[in-house]
Design an enzyme around this catalytic site. Sequence first.
Site, PDB file in Angstrom:
ATOM      1  N   SER A 143       9.956  -4.674   6.438  1.00 49.16           N
ATOM      2  CA  SER A 143       9.572  -3.142   6.174  1.00 49.16           C
ATOM      3  C   SER A 143      10.544  -2.184   6.967  1.00 49.16           C
ATOM      4  O   SER A 143      11.375  -1.655   5.593  1.00 49.16           O
ATOM      5  CB  SER A 143       8.658  -4.191   7.473  1.00 49.16           C
ATOM      6  OG  SER A 143       7.758  -2.386   8.111  1.00 49.16           O
ATOM      7  N   ASP A 188       7.123   3.741   5.787  1.00 43.66           N
ATOM      8  CA  ASP A 188       8.527   3.001   5.957  1.00 43.66           C
ATOM      9  C   ASP A 188       9.316   2.001   4.728  1.00 43.66           C
ATOM     10  O   ASP A 188       8.028   2.367   3.372  1.00 43.66           O
ATOM     11  CB  ASP A 188       8.642   1.781   6.976  1.00 43.66           C
ATOM     12  CG  ASP A 188       7.073   0.976   7.037  1.00 43.66           C
ATOM     13  OD1 ASP A 188       6.198   1.412   5.400  1.00 43.66           O
ATOM     14  OD2 ASP A 188       7.305   0.272   7.838  1.00 43.66           O
ATOM     15  N   ASP A 213       8.417  -0.787   3.456  1.00 43.29           N
ATOM     16  CA  ASP A 213       6.741  -1.383   1.983  1.00 43.29           C
ATOM     17  C   ASP A 213       5.539  -0.395   2.327  1.00 43.29           C
ATOM     18  O   ASP A 213       4.644  -0.373   2.294  1.00 43.29           O
ATOM     19  CB  ASP A 213       6.822  -2.667   3.222  1.00 43.29           C
ATOM     20  CG  ASP A 213       6.099  -2.686   4.779  1.00 43.29           C
ATOM     21  OD1 ASP A 213       6.214  -2.271   4.791  1.00 43.29           O
ATOM     22  OD2 ASP A 213       5.582  -3.657   4.564  1.00 43.29           O
ATOM     23  N   ASP A 244       3.386   0.476   5.163  1.00 37.12           N
ATOM     24  CA  ASP A 244       1.907  -0.233   5.733  1.00 37.12           C
ATOM     25  C   ASP A 244       2.376   1.122   7.042  1.00 37.12           C
ATOM     26  O   ASP A 244       1.605   0.654   7.485  1.00 37.12           O
ATOM     27  CB  ASP A 244       1.887  -1.787   6.242  1.00 37.12           C
ATOM     28  CG  ASP A 244       3.508  -1.955   6.930  1.00 37.12           C
ATOM     29  OD1 ASP A 244       4.273  -1.193   7.685  1.00 37.12           O
ATOM     30  OD2 ASP A 244       3.107  -3.149   7.173  1.00 37.12           O
TER      31      ASP A 244
END
Length: 466
Positions: A103, A253, A255, A257
């Site tokens: 992340s 960010d 990834d 999400d």
Amino acid sequence: MSKYFGTDGFRGEANVNLTVDHAFKIGKFIGWYYGLNKPEGQRARIVIGKDTRRSSYMFEDAIAAAVAATGAEACLLHVTSTPSVAYVARTEDFDCGVMISASHNPFHDNGIKLINCNGEKMDDKTIELIEQYIDGTYRPEGVASDEPWEVPLATGGDVGVVVDYVCGRNRYIGYLISLARFSFRGMKIGLDCANGSVWQIAKSVFDALGADTYVINDHPDGLNVNRDAGSTHIEGLQKLVKEQHLDIGFAFDGDADRCLAVDENGKVVNGDEILYIYAKYMQDHGSLGNTKVVTTVMSNFGLYKAFDELGIGYEKTKVGDKYVYENMVANDHLIGGENSGHIIFRKYATTGDGLITALKVMQCVIEQKTSLATLVSGVTMYPQVLKNVEVVGVPKEVMENPDVISAMDACTEKLADNGRILVRPSGTEPVLRVMSEATTKELCEEMVDSIIAGIEKAGLLIKVRK
């Protein structure tokens, strides 16, 4: 609490406390486990995505090889976002999904997130079985606990396959484009891709919708994911918006999400403010109904005051999008999220999705023919001070000490309806997180220091972390 998996997967420093051996064992177990009840001739199907950090490639190879070794099919989305894996898992008949990402963490960290066939985070029961297998304690029914056991490997024509599945990522891009209700033509939009998983996807979506797109941090090298970039380092996007006179900007960010926005003046619009904008939009359009907005205990006091003024109901959960989503499902709520920019639009996704968040903010801006700054003007975020305090003993028990309770009560009484205090044990460290929100930062500091003084009076203070 699980031994390896937290609320956001199995995370650690690559090849230190998250190793290729861990990844291989996870792949072996899920490949075997999801193939147990398949009709003869059918394989378990596992979809795998990864972000851009260097170690993601070795973890992808380890998991895919292990899945195939058990006779299952590993379908590789390659570099893609966490929400895209969730989308493909739930729409294309997969048994589960795997996302390799840490992340918003720096490149040397990585993580393995497991997603069920409904596109949701894997249930705790299955995670527990996987952890038992990693530790060598898992035994199938009929095998004694003192007997050695290992996942059986496929042979001959039963050996599984690893296939390219970039088509799934492309269908996800098509889905995103289909969600936009208006053309973005004439809009100058900045995107900060964090050198992460949507470094190609984000521009494709916004270009397809007609935007004049300006992109930064879209040259990943395996080592620069999140480095001075993305939603955790949004200064670069603020500079871009101001220098290029853009209408709006969005930062993701690693990834993708999460999403934070920047208005036309270069001011950051956080997750709480995005929740306010879209909840008000839903209320104005009659689509909120009797549902509530799901927040976490860390959402800003100003958000709740704004909701109270509008008559919008809300729920509070523990910190973590997992708990937000569980509350939304249990109570049939439609929108929820965190101030970090992790927003869940349950009608459209089962996870936080930074690109969907950006599209929905754009919908509000374009349909109402206004600016992001105007949309967010109805909510005022209160100053916040948060300090991490190392304490003697168990942090939760420190909160129950009479001196600490007395200090907390005094702060609550002084703030009344003009702020709040929140003291909670960390879920990841042996510390208490002491937070206050009030009308001024100075008052916040005073409240937090008063509670820390109560901890010190009780003889339970070790130190306040910097």
